[in-house]
Design an enzyme around this catalytic site. Structure first.
Site, PDB file in Angstrom:
ATOM      1  N   ARG A  15     -33.634  81.495 -27.032  1.00 56.07           N
ATOM      2  CA  ARG A  15     -33.572  80.101 -26.587  1.00 56.07           C
ATOM      3  C   ARG A  15     -32.142  79.549 -26.780  1.00 56.07           C
ATOM      4  O   ARG A  15     -31.424  79.321 -25.826  1.00 56.07           O
ATOM      5  CB  ARG A  15     -34.615  79.262 -27.362  1.00 56.07           C
ATOM      6  CG  ARG A  15     -34.907  77.893 -26.751  1.00 56.07           C
ATOM      7  CD  ARG A  15     -33.892  76.828 -27.105  1.00 56.07           C
ATOM      8  NE  ARG A  15     -33.735  76.653 -28.548  1.00 56.07           N
ATOM      9  CZ  ARG A  15     -32.755  75.944 -29.086  1.00 56.07           C
ATOM     10  NH1 ARG A  15     -31.845  75.358 -28.330  1.00 56.07           N
ATOM     11  NH2 ARG A  15     -32.642  75.841 -30.399  1.00 56.07           N
ATOM     12  N   ASP A  16     -31.721  79.391 -28.019  1.00 53.79           N
ATOM     13  CA  ASP A  16     -30.425  78.769 -28.294  1.00 53.79           C
ATOM     14  C   ASP A  16     -29.288  79.629 -27.738  1.00 53.79           C
ATOM     15  O   ASP A  16     -28.268  79.119 -27.266  1.00 53.79           O
ATOM     16  CB  ASP A  16     -30.257  78.587 -29.799  1.00 53.79           C
ATOM     17  CG  ASP A  16     -29.346  77.424 -30.171  1.00 53.79           C
ATOM     18  OD1 ASP A  16     -28.630  76.943 -29.287  1.00 53.79           O
ATOM     19  OD2 ASP A  16     -29.341  77.012 -31.341  1.00 53.79           O
ATOM     20  N   HIS A 207     -30.725  75.413 -39.832  1.00 60.40           N
ATOM     21  CA  HIS A 207     -30.243  75.974 -38.561  1.00 60.40           C
ATOM     22  C   HIS A 207     -28.735  75.740 -38.539  1.00 60.40           C
ATOM     23  O   HIS A 207     -28.286  74.606 -38.391  1.00 60.40           O
ATOM     24  CB  HIS A 207     -30.959  75.219 -37.427  1.00 60.40           C
ATOM     25  CG  HIS A 207     -30.515  75.557 -36.037  1.00 60.40           C
ATOM     26  ND1 HIS A 207     -31.335  76.238 -35.162  1.00 60.40           N
ATOM     27  CD2 HIS A 207     -29.384  75.279 -35.343  1.00 60.40           C
ATOM     28  CE1 HIS A 207     -30.725  76.367 -33.989  1.00 60.40           C
ATOM     29  NE2 HIS A 207     -29.528  75.792 -34.068  1.00 60.40           N
ATOM     30  N   HIS A 209     -24.836  76.612 -37.189  1.00 64.15           N
ATOM     31  CA  HIS A 209     -23.914  77.227 -36.227  1.00 64.15           C
ATOM     32  C   HIS A 209     -22.641  77.589 -36.978  1.00 64.15           C
ATOM     33  O   HIS A 209     -22.273  76.922 -37.946  1.00 64.15           O
ATOM     34  CB  HIS A 209     -23.626  76.263 -35.073  1.00 64.15           C
ATOM     35  CG  HIS A 209     -24.742  76.201 -34.074  1.00 64.15           C
ATOM     36  ND1 HIS A 209     -24.671  76.809 -32.842  1.00 64.15           N
ATOM     37  CD2 HIS A 209     -25.969  75.650 -34.147  1.00 64.15           C
ATOM     38  CE1 HIS A 209     -25.812  76.616 -32.196  1.00 64.15           C
ATOM     39  NE2 HIS A 209     -26.618  75.910 -32.954  1.00 64.15           N
ATOM     40  N   CYS A 240     -24.355  74.801 -27.905  1.00 67.72           N
ATOM     41  CA  CYS A 240     -25.119  73.651 -27.427  1.00 67.72           C
ATOM     42  C   CYS A 240     -24.402  73.102 -26.216  1.00 67.72           C
ATOM     43  O   CYS A 240     -23.257  72.661 -26.321  1.00 67.72           O
ATOM     44  CB  CYS A 240     -25.243  72.588 -28.512  1.00 67.72           C
ATOM     45  SG  CYS A 240     -26.101  71.113 -27.929  1.00 67.72           S
ATOM     46  N   ASN A 249     -24.886  80.402 -33.033  1.00 65.92           N
ATOM     47  CA  ASN A 249     -25.638  80.302 -34.279  1.00 65.92           C
ATOM     48  C   ASN A 249     -25.096  81.340 -35.246  1.00 65.92           C
ATOM     49  O   ASN A 249     -24.437  82.293 -34.836  1.00 65.92           O
ATOM     50  CB  ASN A 249     -27.107  80.656 -34.044  1.00 65.92           C
ATOM     51  CG  ASN A 249     -27.814  79.636 -33.190  1.00 65.92           C
ATOM     52  OD1 ASN A 249     -27.804  79.743 -31.977  1.00 65.92           O
ATOM     53  ND2 ASN A 249     -28.402  78.657 -33.814  1.00 65.92           N
TER      54      ASN A 249
HETATM   55 ZN    ZN Z   1     -28.539  75.358 -32.267  1.00 66.57          ZN
END
Ligand code: ZN
Length: 307
Positions: A15-16, A207, A209, A240, A249
């Site tokens: 996803r990210d 979470h 980065h 993002c 990430n």
């Molecule tokens: Zn993220």
């Protein structure tokens, strides 16, 4: 130094990671990729997001992706930002949602084009929906909890206010996200301890980065503060699209290396995880996978750390 005996790594690469690539990975390759991630032992995988396909065309095939991974022994998680997305995710068969809400006003608006209060009202409706569906769980991810690309510093009081706001809805799982890598270990410690003091019933995940190189240091501090749920993306893919300057990430490979070398169990086979990243690299030539451990290769097996 005390560390948890084991942690759950939430793999967010599909996803990210994929949402930030220029190329769109075909559905069949996504399914294959998620299968390889699952084969490494990862069980919590954020497989896609149910958001506007105009905003995130890379994940426009969310329902097809979920259908393709139905038989994998994993808990698929989908990111959503509103009630419509939650309904679509439920219709596709997803039972674990990650609702994203930014602590800072400007990032929230640029990310989801509404106010934080409007999003909170939608989250309340999703929680109502969740109560009607057995096994349905919603986690809230608070973006920009350690700094905002538009507003800079985010006060801890503001983080606590939004943790409190989602807790009021009955949510017990919250992820604090450093969307653009402004956090440092001392800030991470302060935020996590403040959350734990104020909201002992909330389980905080993190979470991070690695935008400014402190991602793994922040993850270590998170674990030292008792965090046992950490997001990471295989290969270090990510970013993002609505946060200028954001990069990947923390890499799952690097986080697993950190954990396993210190006897924190992850249940993930590093060599097999590298196979998943190699598959992605061979399928999308030119895509940069910054993970140090992926580039250097997994270490030779060793015995337990002795005194
Ligand atoms: Zn993220």
């Amino acid at each position: 130094m005390s560390l948890p005996a084991s942690v759950t790594i939430v793999e967010v690469g599909p996803r990210d990671g994929l949402q930030n690539l220029r190329q769109v990975l075909p559905t069949a390759d996504k399914v294959r990729y998620i299968g390889l991630l699952a084969a490494s032992g990862l069980t919590a995988i954020e497989v896609t997001s149910f958001v506007s396909p105009k905003a995130v065309p890379q994940l426009a095939d969310a329902a097809e992706t979920v259908a393709g991974i139905r038989d994998l022994p994993i808990t698929p998680i989908a990111l959503v930002a509103n009630l419509k997305g939650a309904r679509n995710a439920v219709a596709a068969g997803v039972r674990r949602l990650n609702f994203v809400l930014s602590v800072s006003t400007s990032h929230h608006r640029s990310n989801v084009n509404r106010t934080r209060e409007e999003s909170l009202a939608e989250l309340a409706e999703i929680v109502d929906l969740a109560e009607k569906i057995p096994g349905f769980r919603v986690r809230a991810s608070l973006a920009t909890a350690f700094g905002c690309p538009f507003e800079g510093q985010v006060p801890i009081a503001e983080v606590l206010r939004w943790v409190g706001a989602v807790a009021t809805l009955g949510i017990t799982e919250v992820t604090l996200a450093d969307t653009v890598g402004f956090g440092n270990p001392e800030l991470v410690r302060q935020v996590l301890l403040a959350c734990r003091d104020r909201f002992p019933g909330i389980t905080c995940g993190v979470h991070f980065h690695d935008t400014r190189g402190l991602g793994i240091a922040n993850a270590l501090m998170g674990m030292q503060c008792g965090v046992t749920v950490l997001d990471a993306a295989a290969g270090g893919l990510g970013g993002c699209p609505f946060a200028p300057g954001a990069t990947g990430n923390i890499a799952t490979e690097d986080l697993i290396f950190l954990c396993e070398e210190m006897d924190v169990k992850t249940g993930v086979d590093l060599a097999r995880l590298c196979e998943a990243s190699r598959f992605l690299q061979s399928t999308l030539p030119g895509v940069d996978l910054p993970s140090r451990v992926f580039r250097a290769g997994p270490p030779k097996p060793r015995g337990p750390i002795s005194e």
